[in-house]
Design a protein around this motif. Structure first.
Motif, PDB file in Angstrom:
ATOM      1  N   GLU A  37       0.845  -1.180   0.000  1.00  0.00           N
ATOM      2  CA  GLU A  37       0.000   0.000   0.000  1.00  0.00           C
ATOM      3  C   GLU A  37       0.892   1.246   0.000  1.00  0.00           C
ATOM      4  N   ILE A  38       0.503   2.230  -0.810  1.00  0.00           N
ATOM      5  CA  ILE A  38       1.211   3.513  -0.836  1.00  0.00           C
ATOM      6  C   ILE A  38       0.254   4.575  -0.308  1.00  0.00           C
ATOM      7  N   ILE A  39       0.730   5.314   0.673  1.00  0.00           N
ATOM      8  CA  ILE A  39      -0.051   6.390   1.273  1.00  0.00           C
ATOM      9  C   ILE A  39       0.669   7.704   0.989  1.00  0.00           C
ATOM     10  N   ALA A  40      -0.036   8.642   0.376  1.00  0.00           N
ATOM     11  CA  ALA A  40       0.509   9.980   0.143  1.00  0.00           C
ATOM     12  C   ALA A  40       0.031  10.877   1.278  1.00  0.00           C
ATOM     13  N   MET A  55      -4.583  18.072  -3.024  1.00  0.00           N
ATOM     14  CA  MET A  55      -4.088  16.710  -2.832  1.00  0.00           C
ATOM     15  C   MET A  55      -4.893  15.735  -3.706  1.00  0.00           C
ATOM     16  N   GLN A  56      -6.209  15.876  -3.682  1.00  0.00           N
ATOM     17  CA  GLN A  56      -7.064  15.007  -4.495  1.00  0.00           C
ATOM     18  C   GLN A  56      -6.731  15.159  -5.984  1.00  0.00           C
ATOM     19  N   LYS A  57      -6.554  16.397  -6.428  1.00  0.00           N
ATOM     20  CA  LYS A  57      -6.255  16.656  -7.844  1.00  0.00           C
ATOM     21  C   LYS A  57      -4.906  16.057  -8.234  1.00  0.00           C
ATOM     22  N   LYS A  58      -3.928  16.188  -7.364  1.00  0.00           N
ATOM     23  CA  LYS A  58      -2.586  15.676  -7.648  1.00  0.00           C
ATOM     24  C   LYS A  58      -2.593  14.154  -7.786  1.00  0.00           C
ATOM     25  N   GLU A  96      -3.831  11.136   2.348  1.00  0.00           N
ATOM     26  CA  GLU A  96      -4.073  11.498   3.750  1.00  0.00           C
ATOM     27  C   GLU A  96      -3.593  12.926   3.938  1.00  0.00           C
ATOM     28  N   ILE A  97      -4.271  13.657   4.795  1.00  0.00           N
ATOM     29  CA  ILE A  97      -3.832  15.004   5.136  1.00  0.00           C
ATOM     30  C   ILE A  97      -3.999  15.172   6.637  1.00  0.00           C
ATOM     31  N   ILE A 147       5.110  13.731  10.010  1.00  0.00           N
ATOM     32  CA  ILE A 147       5.464  12.607   9.127  1.00  0.00           C
ATOM     33  C   ILE A 147       5.936  11.430   9.957  1.00  0.00           C
ATOM     34  N   ILE A 148       6.826  11.685  10.896  1.00  0.00           N
ATOM     35  CA  ILE A 148       7.375  10.625  11.746  1.00  0.00           C
ATOM     36  C   ILE A 148       6.283  10.014  12.619  1.00  0.00           C
ATOM     37  N   ASP A 149       5.457  10.852  13.236  1.00  0.00           N
ATOM     38  CA  ASP A 149       4.373  10.341  14.086  1.00  0.00           C
ATOM     39  C   ASP A 149       3.373   9.523  13.285  1.00  0.00           C
ATOM     40  N   PHE A 150       3.021   9.979  12.080  1.00  0.00           N
ATOM     41  CA  PHE A 150       2.085   9.255  11.219  1.00  0.00           C
ATOM     42  C   PHE A 150       2.671   7.892  10.864  1.00  0.00           C
TER      43      PHE A 150
END
Length: 136
Positions: free
Chosen positions: A32-35, A66-69, A79-80, A89-92
């Motif tokens: 899975e890739i999460i942006a 983000m959705q458009k990109k 995810e935002i 970023i680290i906590d996520f």
């Protein structure tokens, strides 16, 4: 190969397209890739001049960007979150069991000569593998 890859995306930089390609190359077939975009709320004296509606609209606009990109990449989950960029970023990554972060790095300043400041903080503090893609 990695099964949970996080790709932090600064919506004002063009690095993310390249980092998503790197993530796809590193991703296992069942992976899975999460942006992730980290929305930093206005700070300091700037926040005094912005009403709550303006700040909320800024967050909504970031979400739309983000959705458009990612509209042509249905296999990438957007995810935002709100917070400080590198710390969020680290906590996520820790909270979601990410096993690899693919992060872009732009031209650095003198204090972070080899990596951009966000990338360098993530590399130093992440508890998982980190791949850095340097823009040309």
């Amino acid at each position: 190969m990695y099964t949970r890859i996080l790709v932090p995306m600064a919506l004002d930089h063009d690095i993310s397209g390249h980092t998503l390609q790197v993530a796809k190359a590193l991703c296992a077939s069942n992976g899975e890739i999460i942006a992730l975009h980290v929305y930093e709320s206005p700070q300091g004296s700037v926040s005094v001049y912005l009403d709550e509606a303006t700040v909320k609209e800024g967050f909504k606009q970031a979400h739309r960007m983000m959705q458009k990109k990612l509209e042509d990449l249905p296999d990438v989950r957007p995810e935002i979150v709100k917070g400080h960029t590198s710390r969020s970023i680290i906590d996520f990554a820790d909270a979601k069991g990410i096993d690899c972060i693919v992060i872009g790095s732009h031209k650095p300043g003198l204090t972070d000569y080899f990596l951009g400041s966000t990338a360098s903080r993530v590399v130093r503090h992440a508890s998982c593998a980190v791949h850095v893609h340097r823009s040309s």
